[in-house]
Design a protein around this motif. Structure first.
Motif, PDB file in Angstrom:
ATOM      1  N   ARG A 117     -30.828 -18.032 -70.697  1.00 37.22           N
ATOM      2  CA  ARG A 117     -31.953 -18.715 -71.361  1.00 37.22           C
ATOM      3  C   ARG A 117     -33.245 -17.936 -71.175  1.00 37.22           C
ATOM      4  O   ARG A 117     -34.175 -18.361 -70.495  1.00 37.22           O
ATOM      5  N   ARG A 118     -33.319 -16.768 -71.783  1.00 43.33           N
ATOM      6  CA  ARG A 118     -34.495 -15.910 -71.639  1.00 43.33           C
ATOM      7  C   ARG A 118     -35.731 -16.516 -72.293  1.00 43.33           C
ATOM      8  O   ARG A 118     -36.844 -16.277 -71.849  1.00 43.33           O
ATOM      9  N   TYR A 119     -35.540 -17.286 -73.400  1.00 39.50           N
ATOM     10  CA  TYR A 119     -36.685 -17.933 -74.044  1.00 39.50           C
ATOM     11  C   TYR A 119     -36.955 -19.256 -73.339  1.00 39.50           C
ATOM     12  O   TYR A 119     -36.096 -20.141 -73.309  1.00 39.50           O
ATOM     13  N   LEU A 120     -38.146 -19.400 -72.799  1.00 43.75           N
ATOM     14  CA  LEU A 120     -38.459 -20.550 -71.952  1.00 43.75           C
ATOM     15  C   LEU A 120     -38.848 -21.790 -72.753  1.00 43.75           C
ATOM     16  O   LEU A 120     -38.827 -22.894 -72.218  1.00 43.75           O
ATOM     17  N   GLY A 121     -39.239 -21.608 -74.010  1.00 42.65           N
ATOM     18  CA  GLY A 121     -39.663 -22.736 -74.825  1.00 42.65           C
ATOM     19  C   GLY A 121     -38.636 -23.124 -75.864  1.00 42.65           C
ATOM     20  O   GLY A 121     -37.521 -22.608 -75.904  1.00 42.65           O
ATOM     21  N   SER A 122     -39.034 -24.021 -76.747  1.00 43.09           N
ATOM     22  CA  SER A 122     -38.146 -24.512 -77.798  1.00 43.09           C
ATOM     23  C   SER A 122     -38.122 -23.534 -78.971  1.00 43.09           C
ATOM     24  O   SER A 122     -39.019 -22.702 -79.119  1.00 43.09           O
TER      25      SER A 122
ATOM     26  N   PHE B  22     -44.593 -25.265 -74.618  1.00 42.76           N
ATOM     27  CA  PHE B  22     -45.556 -26.149 -75.276  1.00 42.76           C
ATOM     28  C   PHE B  22     -45.882 -27.306 -74.349  1.00 42.76           C
ATOM     29  O   PHE B  22     -45.016 -28.120 -74.028  1.00 42.76           O
ATOM     30  N   PHE B  23     -47.144 -27.359 -73.859  1.00 43.58           N
ATOM     31  CA  PHE B  23     -47.598 -28.361 -72.900  1.00 43.58           C
ATOM     32  C   PHE B  23     -46.774 -28.338 -71.613  1.00 43.58           C
ATOM     33  O   PHE B  23     -46.582 -29.368 -70.965  1.00 43.58           O
TER      34      PHE B  23
ATOM     35  N   LYS C  10     -49.618 -25.020 -70.279  1.00 47.17           N
ATOM     36  CA  LYS C  10     -49.927 -26.421 -69.978  1.00 47.17           C
ATOM     37  C   LYS C  10     -51.064 -26.950 -70.853  1.00 47.17           C
ATOM     38  O   LYS C  10     -51.232 -28.167 -71.007  1.00 47.17           O
ATOM     39  N   GLN C  11     -51.853 -26.035 -71.431  1.00 48.23           N
ATOM     40  CA  GLN C  11     -52.944 -26.438 -72.312  1.00 48.23           C
ATOM     41  C   GLN C  11     -52.462 -26.751 -73.719  1.00 48.23           C
ATOM     42  O   GLN C  11     -53.274 -27.105 -74.590  1.00 48.23           O
ATOM     43  N   GLY C  12     -51.162 -26.637 -73.968  1.00 46.81           N
ATOM     44  CA  GLY C  12     -50.609 -26.963 -75.286  1.00 46.81           C
ATOM     45  C   GLY C  12     -50.101 -25.747 -76.007  1.00 46.81           C
ATOM     46  O   GLY C  12     -49.058 -25.179 -75.644  1.00 46.81           O
ATOM     47  N   PHE C  13     -50.811 -25.319 -77.038  1.00 46.26           N
ATOM     48  CA  PHE C  13     -50.399 -24.161 -77.829  1.00 46.26           C
ATOM     49  C   PHE C  13     -50.589 -22.878 -77.025  1.00 46.26           C
ATOM     50  O   PHE C  13     -51.420 -22.802 -76.107  1.00 46.26           O
TER      51      PHE C  13
END
Length: 691
Positions: free
Chosen positions: A165-170, A200-201, A206-209
């Motif tokens: 899972r190298r990509y940490l986001g969705s 994302f968040f 943590k600030q969102g985008f």
């Protein structure tokens, strides 16, 4: 009275112009994007959304042709340099235009050009003619809100636990933009984006985008304040030898568009996370002829750090091997490079403007928070930037004498190297235009943001001569062609010796009002490339020939239905590797009913090539403010459908589905973007609300 009679006489052909779809991107703009990717072999880093946003802005706030200067006219991207010169000359001789129909009286303007610019221009200033205070402009005017979503339907390896899972986001890509504008005078707003794979968040965001941008831009406020930029903005000087952050024309089917001309300061609201300035800038006018521009920018840059910065080793400077331009922060390594160093920029321009041209002095100082060094020094990169700063100065000019436009720029870098580019545009006859451009960029010329005309980017290690011609022998016919020859006096990446090349391109176009457009085009490029030796690490050069033939036809069947068909045939060959051949065919359907608020565009394409070296780029209609130009290669099909609904007042909703099928591949993509299978499906949706 003569002007009035001429204007009325010109009215008749305009009654024959079919209704213009106000949300359709003009072919001229889409052609520029295709050509850019073809010339950079798919590796260009310009954010094309900027080009599309500019056109949409002018659609909402038409450019006043009676007041626009050369840079503003050029920023439309819909007029050739000769047409701009002719328009300015016509205004000086005959006065302001009475109506848009009068454009037919200008020598180089044909009906196709006039149709293309109609949605974006006017002959009066509208709200621009009234002087309001800045607080009132910030309250009055119009607002736009965009929300966009995009995703790949299939699971990519970078998101799978089995592959770490190298990509940490969705896998979702999200985009939000708000902009307030008052005519062409004031614009402010913000842009936020999360790329696919970014958090994302949570985590590093943590600030969102992952990316935020904001701007406030004021222009033509009064006779002294020409422009003020706060937040994020773009800057362009001269012909791009020291700085050009707008869309720079390269070699294209628009053979006369070789001159860099754009407003010095421009607002920035796009999503390219590298090509912009952040801080403040202004342009002030002192009288009718003198303008002064100053800029200051302070921002963070992504960079690959080579040497750790520790308090115990104060005498060892921080070093980076490269600056990041992708803006992607999906993996731990990419996040580690995010905002790794500071970048400070200071510069200015002093410009004298007359009725027939200008001359300007430009200067720019760039300071990095680390030394830009080479991780693996090689002969080819010994003249690359190897310091923590660059300093450049230049003189640029443009003068018009009768039907001749002389232009150019000469610059010096902190290394002492002098680069120059000079050109001549000629209107030899009402139906014949000629362009000549010579450039000389030494191997040791260094500039961090250079983007002049050339075969390669960066404005160094190249000398070349370009000649372009456009003929309009009959009312419905146009022939355009160019020939360019160049040499690289020093080594390049993967080319271990000096090299050279040449290229020609020719297009024959037939237009029947707005109902039919047909063109045939040939393009041939021969340049020396590096081929690895079997018994060593270095390479030798061999000529590589790349040929492409294109036939394109666009037919407006009715007021609501348009069909577009294209065929590309080509090959790539050199004396070492096997010859690669290929063909691509597509059919577009554009359906825009007049009485129902739903429009549909669709395509089906089929292609068969021997490999990536023989690939074809084709612009696709997409969601508003977005672009898609996939490379067709190997064997397969591609189809898409876009649906746009605007039946609710001030609201537009769009949806898109695109799918690519590869017949001779079991896996699609590379590295962590790879999909196990032969199909890749792209989903997208967008909402625009105006208030």
């Amino acid at each position: 009275m003569t002007r009035l009679i001429l204007t009325l006489a010109c009215l008749f052909p305009f009654f024959l112009i079919a209704q213009v779809d106000t949300l359709e991107q003009p072919e001229r703009a889409t052609q520029l994007i295709e050509d850019y990717l073809l010339n950079t072999e798919g590796d260009g880093d310009f954010d094309f959304n900027t080009l599309l946003e500019d056109l949409e802005f002018y659609r909402e706030h038409p450019l006043n042709l009676n007041e626009a200067d050369e840079a503003e006219l050029h920023n439309l991207r819909l007029l050739s340099d000769i047409q701009i010169i002719d328009l300015i000359s016509y205004r000086k001789e005959a006065g302001d235009l009475i109506a848009l129909y009068e454009l037919q009286a200008i020598p180089s303007f044909d009906l196709n050009t006039i149709r293309a610019i109609l949605p974006y221009v006017a002959v009066d200033g509208g709200l621009d003619d009234y002087q309001l205070s800045i607080p009132r402009m910030m309250v009055e005017g119009s607002n736009e809100l965009y929300i966009r979503w995009f995703r790949i339907a299939e699971q990519q390896r970078g998101y799978l636990d089995d592959f770490g899972r190298r990509y940490l986001g969705s896998p979702d890509q999200l985009y939000v933009r708000f902009r307030h504008s008052y005519s062409n005078k004031l614009s402010f707003g913000f842009t936020a984006e999360k790329d696919r794979g970014e958090e994302f968040f949570t985590g590093s965001n943590k600030q969102g985008f992952d990316y935020y941008s904001a701007h406030l831009f004021l222009q033509n406020y009064n006779k002294h304040i020409k422009s003020v930029a706060l937040g994020d903005y773009n800057v362009s000087f001269g012909q791009g030898l020291i700085l050009y952050s707008g869309f720079g024309y390269g070699k294209s089917s628009l053979v006369m568009n070789v001159k860099r001309t754009t407003p010095t300061l421009r607002r920035y609201s796009s999503v390219n996370e590298a090509q912009f300035f952040r801080g403040g800038a202004f342009t002030l006018a002192f009288g009718d002829h003198l303008e002064v521009t100053a800029l200051a920018s302070f921002r963070k840059r992504d960079a690959n750090i080579l040497e750790a910065d520790t308090s115990e080793l104060d005498d060892i400077p921080l070093e980076v091997s490269s600056l990041g331009i992708s803006g992607l922060h999906r993996t731990e390594n990419e996040i580690e490079d995010e905002n790794a160093i500071d970048q400070q920029s200071f510069g200015g321009q002093i410009k004298w403007k007359g009725e027939r041209g200008h001359i300007a002095f430009n200067s720019l100082y760039e300071k990095l928070g680390a030394t830009l060094s080479q991780y693996r020094p090689q002969p080819y990169n010994q003249f690359y930037i190897n310091s923590d700063y660059t300093f450049n100065s230049s003189i640029d000019y443009s003068f018009i004498y009768q039907n001749y436009n002389f232009f150019g720029e000469t610059a010096i870098s902190h290394t002492g190297a002098i680069a120059t580019v000079n050109g001549l545009l000629m209107g030899l006859d009402r139906n014949v235009d000629l362009a000549i451009l010579f450039r000389h960029y030494p191997r040791d010329y260094q500039a961090l943001n250079a983007n002049p005309f050339g075969e390669i980017r960066g404005g160094n290690n190249e000398t070349g001569l370009y000649i372009g011609i456009e003929l309009r022998p009959f009312p419905k016919w146009k022939f355009s062609a160019f020939f360019d020859a160049w040499r690289h006096p020093w080594l390049r990446f993967d080319v271990d010796s000096p090299s050279r090349g040449h290229e020609y391109r020719a297009r024959l176009t037939y237009n029947l009002k707005r109902n039919l457009n047909v063109y045939a085009e040939v393009r041939n490029e021969t340049k020396e490339i590096g081929v690895l030796k079997i018994d060593g690490n270095n390479s030798f050069t061999v000529p590589r020939e790349r040929f492409q033939f294109r036939f394109h036809i666009s037919k407006k069947v009715s007021k609501v239905l348009e069909l577009r068909s294209r065929m590309d045939i080509g090959f790539t060959d050199n004396e070492i590797n096997d010859r690669q051949e290929g063909i691509s065919i597509y059919q577009d359907i554009l359906y825009r009913p007049l009485s129902f608020p739903l429009s549909v565009t669709a395509r089906f394409a089929i292609y068969d090539t021997d490999g990536y070296q023989t690939r074809f780029y084709s612009y696709e209609n997409n969601l508003l403010y977005t672009f898609s130009i996939p490379a067709y290669y190997n064997r397969g099909t591609r189809a898409y459908i876009n649906i746009r609904y605007h039946g609710i007042r001030n609201l537009m909703i769009e949806g898109r589905v695109a799918q690519t099928y590869w017949a001779n591949q079991d896996r699609v993509g590379s590295f962590f973007d790879q999909i196990d299978g032969q199909v890749r499906t792209e989903l997208g949706a967008q909402l625009r609300y105006k208030f």
